[in-house]
Design a protein around this motif. Structure first.
Motif, mmCIF file in Angstrom:
data_model
loop_
_atom_site.group_PDB
_atom_site.id
_atom_site.type_symbol
_atom_site.label_atom_id
_atom_site.label_comp_id
_atom_site.label_asym_id
_atom_site.label_seq_id
_atom_site.Cartn_x
_atom_site.Cartn_y
_atom_site.Cartn_z
ATOM 1 N N GLY A 1 0.507 6.791 -6.715
ATOM 2 C CA GLY A 1 -0.652 7.659 -6.866
ATOM 3 C C GLY A 1 -0.317 9.118 -6.624
ATOM 4 N N SER A 2 0.498 9.375 -5.584
ATOM 5 C CA SER A 2 0.857 10.762 -5.275
ATOM 6 C C SER A 2 1.758 11.354 -6.353
ATOM 7 N N ILE B 1 4.828 11.502 -2.429
ATOM 8 C CA ILE B 1 5.091 10.890 -1.119
ATOM 9 C C ILE B 1 6.049 9.714 -1.283
ATOM 10 N N TYR B 2 7.246 9.877 -0.774
ATOM 11 C CA TYR B 2 8.224 8.782 -0.845
ATOM 12 C C TYR B 2 8.515 8.181 0.521
ATOM 13 N N PHE B 3 8.130 8.858 1.603
ATOM 14 C CA PHE B 3 8.250 8.264 2.939
ATOM 15 C C PHE B 3 7.169 8.871 3.833
ATOM 16 N N GLY B 4 5.924 8.455 3.566
ATOM 17 C CA GLY B 4 4.788 8.935 4.331
ATOM 18 C C GLY B 4 4.447 7.995 5.471
ATOM 19 N N CYS C 1 0.836 -1.206 0.000
ATOM 20 C CA CYS C 1 0.000 0.000 0.000
ATOM 21 C C CYS C 1 0.873 1.258 0.000
ATOM 22 N N ALA C 2 2.002 1.207 0.690
ATOM 23 C CA ALA C 2 2.924 2.351 0.684
ATOM 24 C C ALA C 2 3.420 2.623 -0.727
#
Length: 253
Positions: A101-102, A111-114, A94-95
């Motif tokens: 998607g972002s 987003i690479y580390f959300g 999911c990450a």
């Protein structure tokens, strides 16, 4: 672990699910406001206004406390490594989907580390350190303090600029927040998850959790508990649904 001890906690902790469900509901409302702002239906500064930045901190803290507490319950109940890896793989996948998607929606601040990326790494650390017991409290405190004072510590470190690169800024020892829509580094957030695990172990050691669950069952918390049980699915689905609805509403205006 003795079988009797493993059965001391139910397969689902109702109160914990309800608490996680509260975080999911709050997050959904927060993201709905964010999307309204993105589509120009309202005006707000989600990056600097304390009304929104403090809410984000509270929502994230609640999620990580629940995740840490859930790990304490899972270890106590004898969760196998194979089951842990299965759930961990879902979070990691999911990450990756969030990153893709972002990147389509926010190519300059993807987003690479959300939160899901951070949780994937933090869950590994928590699982490996579950035997620390009461030492999780001070360990979490140290990590939180390091995260709060990261800019000051960053200035004292050799080759400090390299710590701001994407390859290393996931640790959290940065001089400034990177340009990204969601950023959840290990410092200070691992400390919050450690506190959640410590709190879960503390409640289990005193036999509190079954009593808390009995109280939760007596309250009208079923919708929140359901939401908490499906938190990952909801997290992945709610933004596409909200954005889709607002896009359609925009055409119909």
């Amino acid at each position: 672990m003795p079988h009797a001890q493993a059965q001391a906690v139910p397969a689902r902790a109702v109160a914990l699910d309800a608490l996680r469900g509260m975080a999911v509901l709050w997050m959904t409302l927060f993201h709905f406001a964010f999307d309204l702002n993105h589509f120009g239906w309202m005006r707000a500064d989600f990056y600097r206004d304390p009304l929104w930045t403090v809410q984000r901190t509270c929502i994230l803290s609640l999620f990580l406390l629940c995740a840490g507490c859930g790990q304490a319950f899972a270890v106590h109940a004898g969760q196998t490594w194979s089951r842990f890896w299965r759930r961990w793989g879902q979070i990691a996948a999911c990450a990756l989907a969030v990153s893709l998607g972002s990147a389509l929606m926010f190519p300059n601040s993807w987003i690479y580390f959300g939160v899901l990326h951070g949780m994937a790494v933090m869950l590994l650390v928590c699982r490996a350190s579950a035997h620390w017991g009461p030492w999780l409290w001070p360990a979490g405190g140290v990590v939180v303090v390091l995260g709060i004072y990261a800019p000051q510590l960053h200035a004292l470190l050799p080759f400090a600029d390299t710590l701001n690169l994407k390859a290393l800024n996931w640790v959290g020892l940065v001089s400034h927040k990177p340009i990204t829509e969601d950023y959840v580094p290990l410092l200070p957030w691992l400390g919050v998850m450690w506190w959640g695990m410590a709190a879960g172990q503390w409640m289990l050691a005193r036999g509190w959790m079954p009593r808390v669950d009995q109280t939760a069952r007596a309250l009208p918390l079923a919708p929140l508990s359901w939401l908490g049980r499906w938190s990952l699915t909801w997290y992945m689905a709610h933004q596409p649904v909200l954005i889709g609805l607002l896009t359609v509403a925009g055409f119909l205006r």
